[in-house]
Design a protein around this motif. Structure first.
Motif, mmCIF file in Angstrom:
data_model
loop_
_atom_site.group_PDB
_atom_site.id
_atom_site.type_symbol
_atom_site.label_atom_id
_atom_site.label_comp_id
_atom_site.label_asym_id
_atom_site.label_seq_id
_atom_site.Cartn_x
_atom_site.Cartn_y
_atom_site.Cartn_z
ATOM 1 N N VAL A 187 -32.698 -29.216 11.507
ATOM 2 C CA VAL A 187 -32.555 -27.764 11.632
ATOM 3 C C VAL A 187 -31.249 -27.508 12.369
ATOM 4 O O VAL A 187 -31.005 -28.091 13.438
ATOM 5 C CB VAL A 187 -33.741 -27.137 12.387
ATOM 6 C CG1 VAL A 187 -33.498 -25.656 12.609
ATOM 7 C CG2 VAL A 187 -35.030 -27.358 11.615
ATOM 8 N N GLU A 188 -30.416 -26.645 11.783
ATOM 9 C CA GLU A 188 -29.120 -26.334 12.372
ATOM 10 C C GLU A 188 -29.102 -24.902 12.896
ATOM 11 O O GLU A 188 -29.540 -23.976 12.211
ATOM 12 C CB GLU A 188 -27.997 -26.514 11.351
ATOM 13 C CG GLU A 188 -27.596 -27.948 11.139
ATOM 14 C CD GLU A 188 -26.318 -28.051 10.329
ATOM 15 O OE1 GLU A 188 -25.824 -29.170 10.176
ATOM 16 O OE2 GLU A 188 -25.806 -27.005 9.860
ATOM 17 N N LEU A 189 -28.596 -24.769 14.108
ATOM 18 C CA LEU A 189 -28.356 -23.451 14.697
ATOM 19 C C LEU A 189 -26.849 -23.306 14.860
ATOM 20 O O LEU A 189 -26.223 -24.085 15.585
ATOM 21 C CB LEU A 189 -29.061 -23.335 16.050
ATOM 22 C CG LEU A 189 -28.961 -21.963 16.729
ATOM 23 C CD1 LEU A 189 -29.770 -20.930 15.948
ATOM 24 C CD2 LEU A 189 -29.447 -22.044 18.169
ATOM 25 N N ARG A 190 -26.269 -22.326 14.172
ATOM 26 C CA ARG A 190 -24.814 -22.144 14.168
ATOM 27 C C ARG A 190 -24.485 -20.860 14.916
ATOM 28 O O ARG A 190 -24.989 -19.778 14.579
ATOM 29 C CB ARG A 190 -24.275 -22.100 12.743
ATOM 30 C CG ARG A 190 -24.686 -23.299 11.903
ATOM 31 C CD ARG A 190 -24.216 -23.188 10.474
ATOM 32 N NE ARG A 190 -22.790 -23.428 10.357
ATOM 33 C CZ ARG A 190 -22.228 -24.612 10.168
ATOM 34 N NH1 ARG A 190 -23.005 -25.693 10.102
ATOM 35 N NH2 ARG A 190 -20.930 -24.767 10.057
ATOM 36 N N MET A 211 -32.307 -34.322 24.106
ATOM 37 C CA MET A 211 -33.443 -34.038 23.222
ATOM 38 C C MET A 211 -33.279 -34.695 21.860
ATOM 39 O O MET A 211 -34.054 -34.418 20.940
ATOM 40 C CB MET A 211 -33.599 -32.515 23.047
ATOM 41 C CG MET A 211 -33.956 -31.779 24.336
ATOM 42 S SD MET A 211 -34.206 -30.003 24.070
ATOM 43 C CE MET A 211 -32.534 -29.454 23.725
ATOM 44 N N GLY A 212 -32.248 -35.532 21.689
ATOM 45 C CA GLY A 212 -32.044 -36.212 20.419
ATOM 46 C C GLY A 212 -31.271 -35.407 19.401
ATOM 47 O O GLY A 212 -31.264 -35.766 18.211
ATOM 48 N N GLY A 213 -30.589 -34.348 19.818
ATOM 49 C CA GLY A 213 -29.808 -33.539 18.898
ATOM 50 C C GLY A 213 -28.324 -33.745 19.098
ATOM 51 O O GLY A 213 -27.879 -34.620 19.845
ATOM 52 N N THR A 214 -27.530 -32.943 18.419
ATOM 53 C CA THR A 214 -26.070 -33.007 18.544
ATOM 54 C C THR A 214 -25.512 -31.599 18.683
ATOM 55 O O THR A 214 -26.107 -30.626 18.209
ATOM 56 C CB THR A 214 -25.436 -33.684 17.322
ATOM 57 O OG1 THR A 214 -25.767 -32.938 16.133
ATOM 58 C CG2 THR A 214 -25.932 -35.117 17.166
ATOM 59 N N LEU A 215 -24.357 -31.503 19.327
ATOM 60 C CA LEU A 215 -23.641 -30.237 19.471
ATOM 61 C C LEU A 215 -22.181 -30.501 19.186
ATOM 62 O O LEU A 215 -21.543 -31.300 19.880
ATOM 63 C CB LEU A 215 -23.821 -29.655 20.887
ATOM 64 C CG LEU A 215 -23.071 -28.347 21.167
ATOM 65 C CD1 LEU A 215 -23.556 -27.239 20.232
ATOM 66 C CD2 LEU A 215 -23.239 -27.921 22.624
ATOM 67 N N ASP A 216 -21.644 -29.861 18.147
ATOM 68 C CA ASP A 216 -20.263 -30.067 17.736
ATOM 69 C C ASP A 216 -19.601 -28.714 17.498
ATOM 70 O O ASP A 216 -20.276 -27.692 17.317
ATOM 71 C CB ASP A 216 -20.192 -30.917 16.461
ATOM 72 C CG ASP A 216 -20.797 -32.291 16.661
ATOM 73 O OD1 ASP A 216 -20.245 -33.067 17.443
ATOM 74 O OD2 ASP A 216 -21.836 -32.573 16.022
ATOM 75 N N ALA A 217 -18.271 -28.749 17.511
ATOM 76 C CA ALA A 217 -17.485 -27.539 17.297
ATOM 77 C C ALA A 217 -16.773 -27.623 15.957
ATOM 78 O O ALA A 217 -16.230 -28.666 15.591
ATOM 79 C CB ALA A 217 -16.462 -27.360 18.423
ATOM 80 N N MET A 270 -20.102 -23.163 16.934
ATOM 81 C CA MET A 270 -20.835 -24.246 17.572
ATOM 82 C C MET A 270 -22.048 -24.587 16.702
ATOM 83 O O MET A 270 -22.868 -23.710 16.410
ATOM 84 C CB MET A 270 -21.293 -23.836 18.980
ATOM 85 C CG MET A 270 -20.152 -23.680 19.967
ATOM 86 S SD MET A 270 -19.375 -25.265 20.312
ATOM 87 C CE MET A 270 -18.012 -24.744 21.350
ATOM 88 N N VAL A 271 -22.148 -25.867 16.306
ATOM 89 C CA VAL A 271 -23.220 -26.319 15.419
ATOM 90 C C VAL A 271 -24.187 -27.159 16.247
ATOM 91 O O VAL A 271 -23.854 -28.260 16.685
ATOM 92 C CB VAL A 271 -22.672 -27.133 14.243
ATOM 93 C CG1 VAL A 271 -23.808 -27.534 13.305
ATOM 94 C CG2 VAL A 271 -21.619 -26.331 13.492
ATOM 95 N N LEU A 272 -25.383 -26.626 16.444
ATOM 96 C CA LEU A 272 -26.422 -27.306 17.219
ATOM 97 C C LEU A 272 -27.448 -27.852 16.221
ATOM 98 O O LEU A 272 -28.103 -27.081 15.519
ATOM 99 C CB LEU A 272 -27.066 -26.334 18.198
ATOM 100 C CG LEU A 272 -27.936 -26.902 19.323
ATOM 101 C CD1 LEU A 272 -28.021 -25.904 20.465
ATOM 102 C CD2 LEU A 272 -29.347 -27.208 18.839
ATOM 103 N N THR A 273 -27.561 -29.171 16.147
ATOM 104 C CA THR A 273 -28.454 -29.825 15.188
ATOM 105 C C THR A 273 -29.656 -30.392 15.915
ATOM 106 O O THR A 273 -29.505 -31.136 16.894
ATOM 107 C CB THR A 273 -27.729 -30.954 14.442
ATOM 108 O OG1 THR A 273 -26.554 -30.416 13.821
ATOM 109 C CG2 THR A 273 -28.615 -31.559 13.370
ATOM 110 N N LEU A 274 -30.855 -30.037 15.444
ATOM 111 C CA LEU A 274 -32.099 -30.490 16.057
ATOM 112 C C LEU A 274 -32.974 -31.175 15.015
ATOM 113 O O LEU A 274 -32.822 -30.958 13.805
ATOM 114 C CB LEU A 274 -32.853 -29.294 16.659
ATOM 115 C CG LEU A 274 -32.110 -28.504 17.741
ATOM 116 C CD1 LEU A 274 -32.859 -27.222 18.061
ATOM 117 C CD2 LEU A 274 -31.917 -29.344 18.998
ATOM 118 N N LYS A 275 -33.889 -31.984 15.494
ATOM 119 C CA LYS A 275 -34.804 -32.713 14.617
ATOM 120 C C LYS A 275 -36.002 -31.838 14.282
ATOM 121 O O LYS A 275 -36.623 -31.254 15.171
ATOM 122 C CB LYS A 275 -35.263 -34.005 15.295
ATOM 123 C CG LYS A 275 -36.207 -34.857 14.458
ATOM 124 C CD LYS A 275 -36.624 -36.090 15.229
ATOM 125 C CE LYS A 275 -37.604 -36.922 14.423
ATOM 126 N NZ LYS A 275 -38.067 -38.112 15.186
#
Length: 847
Positions: free
Chosen positions: A759-762, A808-814, A824-829
């Motif tokens: 799941v991506e939160l942008r 939490m096992g996710g990633t945060l990239d620009a 900002m792209v916040l990727t969660l499981k």
């Protein structure tokens, strides 16, 4: 009933045209009169694919209720009842909805095949079970829907549907694969050019390997030993000498002339343990051949020409590249050499290239192994020459009548003794001298046919013959031993020199060093064991090979290193002469282990220094950023308490608002500082649970103006596995940062979407953006980009957000926002029970 045939269209990524190719094949079969039906095909709203379904009979699907929603799956019973000649089944790796007949669609296909129905199906390379780790390393996405490789390997026909990454991305951009709202996210994530290129290469190589398997299987079934030149495979024979680099480069130029050519460099070592080649040179050659796209192989074999030809035929090679012999002219008395033998025995199916080089006829750097240690074959031949040679010579001389004379007879027998010494060593030569003396006495010394010597001169001749024969045999044997010792010493010196140099330069890890020990001495496993004291149990500091021992006393060879460390080897017992080199290896292993531990300590010291740097920066930031709101609060409080001024209600409200704003800023700054401290000390422990994003994200927007954010969180999103508190803090920091840098009157967009099992939160703003080389720096502590005012914060918001997300096992990239700005792209499981489905899956039931 005969089993049906399976045809699979294999693709590198979604959208390459697998389903389209399958439907085209169906139309061709229908035109030929074949009974062909659509058992299950998903067109994913792709217009061209949907058009291809027209004119084809479609079997009704089965509707299944799961979690208050309805889904459709292939109805196996309906297909079996219809009993067509050919059934089209899309997405072979698909996981069926719980409650279906089988867990996996490939199991449904297996039932159709068992019923005698031919099946045409599709699958992507990333869904093969054996490639899951490789695909995850390439794309960062773990594929949960997989199909066993054996299912695809058993297919009667396997066809690759190929498309270049550029063409696939153009299809994506034109809306031919996904809906418009998913295009940007897909192009910037899974469908990046690098991902697609790597997946395409993976698919091509996998199919090529299957073709090789089919070819090898056919050759084995028909007992075909000759080489089929379907693809050029060039084997380069290496000796460990400096000419190897020339051979590898020459083979690379030969391979470049043909598409798909393959280089295999092979070094054949004898089974007597200590290698006669230079380990340093072999390492350089291994690196060179791998840089040129080839592979390096280490093979054990006592008969080098036979082992080389066996290896070449085993890999279906078409050419062998060897170097011209480094022997001097007199050294050819030992035999024709490897190159001539391989060329003679290669047959018409293998081309042998003899390449000249600068080392031709300069002598071998190290004697070949046959001059270093006598093998069983040479010893047998030595005894045959030493015992049988004098007998044959006696028969030959007896048939000559008067013969050449006793003096010449003695010389001939002496020559036979020298030959026995050269081949078999001292003992066969002594046996030859004794047999020659007896035969000379009995057959050629008057009176003949007796052991009596009548003439004293003849007696002296026989005695001198025996003495000279023994002396010559001893000298030859001593020379062979000295040659062997020189070869060993030279090999040992080269090994130790390379070993010491690599360790001092820090180029060798402990595992690499232990692997070098195993390869050098021909052992099965090697382990470095250590313990704290004489009474403590042994622990393994490092090991290579299967089944390493846990105690030195269980090993075939153990080499102590100090009082509490030992090198333990399993596989065979080493001779005493090899232990000197083994001791050097053991000492170097202890040095490497100590160096690795020092490196770890240095890394720990570096982290401490980084902590000190952060604390220094923190003090510098606190001196201004925390004092500013404190000063404003103190000024407002002092004004309110002043008796000299009569404040109106509006003025009092304004001062109280200033106090509240300052307190909020202090709370925010202190919160970020505490969070950064927790991240630096590793005390952040997320409490993971499943929750919907629409329960967390709105709560994180309380710190920004109401009209500054556009929120788009679909209710159909899957739940995510996160710590709600940490996620709220991370989203709050990201959104506040976006609002702070966004242009006036431009809203910040916060949107979420599901991509596979993620799941991506942008969070996208329309601010000035950030250059590519600064996108990672903005996540470092105390970093503020551009002309942000000093009072805007201490530069910890994004650093804290990334730390929380990664915990939490996710990633945060620009990423760049299309049209300007930063996203900002916040990727969660996604939650573990989530089954990725197409949005339109429940809406289509065909019959």
């Amino acid at each position: 009933m005969a089993r049906g045939k399976l045809r699979i269209y294999l693709g590198a990524a979604p959208g390459v045209g697998k389903t389209y190719a399958m439907l085209s094949e169906a139309h061709r079969r229908v035109e030929r009169g074949t009974d062909c039906v659509v058992a299950f095909v998903e067109h994913h709203d792709r217009p061209r694919t949907e058009v291809m379904l027209h004119g084809l009979e479609q079997v009704r699907r089965r509707e299944i209720e799961y979690r208050s929603a309805f889904f459709t799956e292939m109805d196996v019973d309906a297909v079996l009842e219809r009993a067509p000649a050919v059934a089209l089944v899309d997405e072979l790796a698909h996981t069926n909805v719980p409650g279906s007949r089988n867990a996996k669609r490939w199991q449904d296909v297996e039932e159709l095949l068992q019923a005698g129905i031919d099946v045409v199906s599709t699958v992507n390379i990333q869904h093969l079970e054996s490639l899951g780790d490789v695909v995850e390393a390439i794309t960062g996405v773990r594929q949960r829907e997989t199909v066993p490789d054996e299912v695809v390997r058993r297919a009667d026909q396997l066809e690759l549907v190929d498309m270049s990454p550029q063409a696939l991305r153009r299809r994506m951009a034109h809306g031919n694969i996904y809906k418009p709202d998913r295009i940007d996210a897909s192009l910037s994530n899974y469908f990046r050019p690098g991902n697609l290129t790597a997946l395409r290469e993976l698919a091509l190589l996998w199919v090529a390997d299957r073709v090789d398997e089919y070819l090898q299987q056919y050759r084995g079934e028909h007992n075909i030993r000759t080489t089929w030149q379907a693809r050029e495979r060039i084997v380069v024979g290496l000796t460990g000498g400096p000419e190897g680099r020339t051979l590898i480069r020459r083979a690379s130029r030969m391979a470049a002339k043909g598409s798909g050519s393959e280089i295999l460099a092979v070094y054949i070592a004898r089974s007597d343990g200590l290698t006669s080649a230079s380990p340093k040179e072999l390492t350089v050659q291994r690196t060179l051949v791998e840089d040129l796209g080839g592979t390096f192989h280490h093979v054990i074999g006592d008969d080098i020409p036979s082992a080389l030809l066996e290896f070449a035929r085993g890999v279906n090679a078409t050419q062998i590249v060897l170097g011209s012999s480094r022997r001097k002219a007199w050294q050819y008395i030992y035999g024709p050499g490897v190159g001539a033998t391989v060329a003679r025995e290669s047959g018409p199916d293998l081309d042998v290239h003899i390449v000249t080089h600068e080392e031709v006829a300069k002598g071998r750097g190290l004697p070949i192994a046959r001059g270093a240690r006598l093998g069983r074959v040479r010893i047998i031949w030595g005894w045959l020459v030493g015992v049988g040679g004098p007998a044959l010579l006696t028969l030959l001389l007896s048939g000559l009548g008067n013969g050449p004379g006793l003096a010449n007879d003695v010389l001939l027998f002496l020559f036979m003794t020298v030959v026995a010494a050269l081949i078999g060593g001292l003992l066969p030569a002594l046996a030859s001298a004794a047999a020659g003396s007896l035969l000379l006495n009995y057959w050629f010394t008057p009176p003949t046919h007796t052991l009596t010597v009548q003439d004293p001169e003849n007696f002296v001749a026989i005695v001198i013959f025996f003495a000279v024969a023994v002396s010559v045999a001893s000298v030859v044997d001593l020379a062979a031993r000295r040659t062997h010792q020189a070869a060993r010493l030279r090999a040992e010196s080269e090994i130790l020199s390379f070993l010491a140099g690599s360790v001092l330069r820090g180029e060798t890890t402990l595992d690499a060093l232990l692997d070098r020990v195993r390869e050098t001495f021909g052992m099965e496993s090697v382990a470095l064991l250590e313990r704290e004291s004489d009474v403590d149990p042994w622990t393994c500091a490092g090991s290579v090979g299967p089944g390493p021992v846990a105690r030195p006393e269980d090993a075939d060879v153990d080499m102590p290193v100090g009082d509490h460390m030992a090198l333990a080897l399993s596989g065979r017992v080493l001779p005493a002469e090899d232990r000197r080199v083994l001791g050097a290896f053991a000492a170097q292993a202890a040095v490497v282990l100590e160096r690795e531990r020092l490196v770890d300590e240095a890394e720990e010291a570096r982290r401490l220094a980084e902590g000190n740097r952060i604390r220094t920066a923190l003090l510098a930031a606190v001196s201004h950023d925390l004092r500013t709101p404190l000063a404003a609060i103190k000024a407002a409080v002092s004004s309110l308490r002043s008796d000299d001024v009569a404040w109106s209600e509006e003025d009092q409200a304004e001062l109280l608002e200033g106090i509240e704003n300052g307190a909020d800023r202090l709370d925010h700054l202190v919160g970020n500082l505490l969070d950064m401290s927790r991240l630096q000390t590793g005390t952040v422990t997320p409490l993971i649970r499943e929750i919907d994003l629409d329960e967390v994200v709105p709560m994180a927007l309380g710190g920004v103006p109401e009209d500054s954010v556009d929120l788009d969180i679909p209710e159909t999103l899957p739940m995510v596995e996160v710590d709600p508190g940490l996620l709220e803090r991370a989203v709050a920091n990201i959104v506040e940062n976006a609002v702070k840098y966004s242009r006036y009157a431009e809203r910040v967009t916060v949107a979420a979407s599901a991509l596979g099992e993620r799941v991506e939160l942008r969070v996208a703003d329309r601010g000035p953006g950030v250059p590519d080389d600064a996108k990672e720096r903005i996540f470092e502590p105390f970093q503020r980009y551009g002309d942000a005012p000093r009072g805007a914060g201490v530069g910890l918001g994004l650093a804290v957000a990334r730390g929380f997300v990664e915990s939490m096992g996710g990633t945060l990239d620009a990423e760049d926002t299309p049209g300007g700005g930063l996203t900002m792209v916040l990727t969660l499981k996604a939650a573990s029970g989530y089954v990725p489905v197409s949005p339109d899956l429940s809406a289509r039931v065909t019959s």
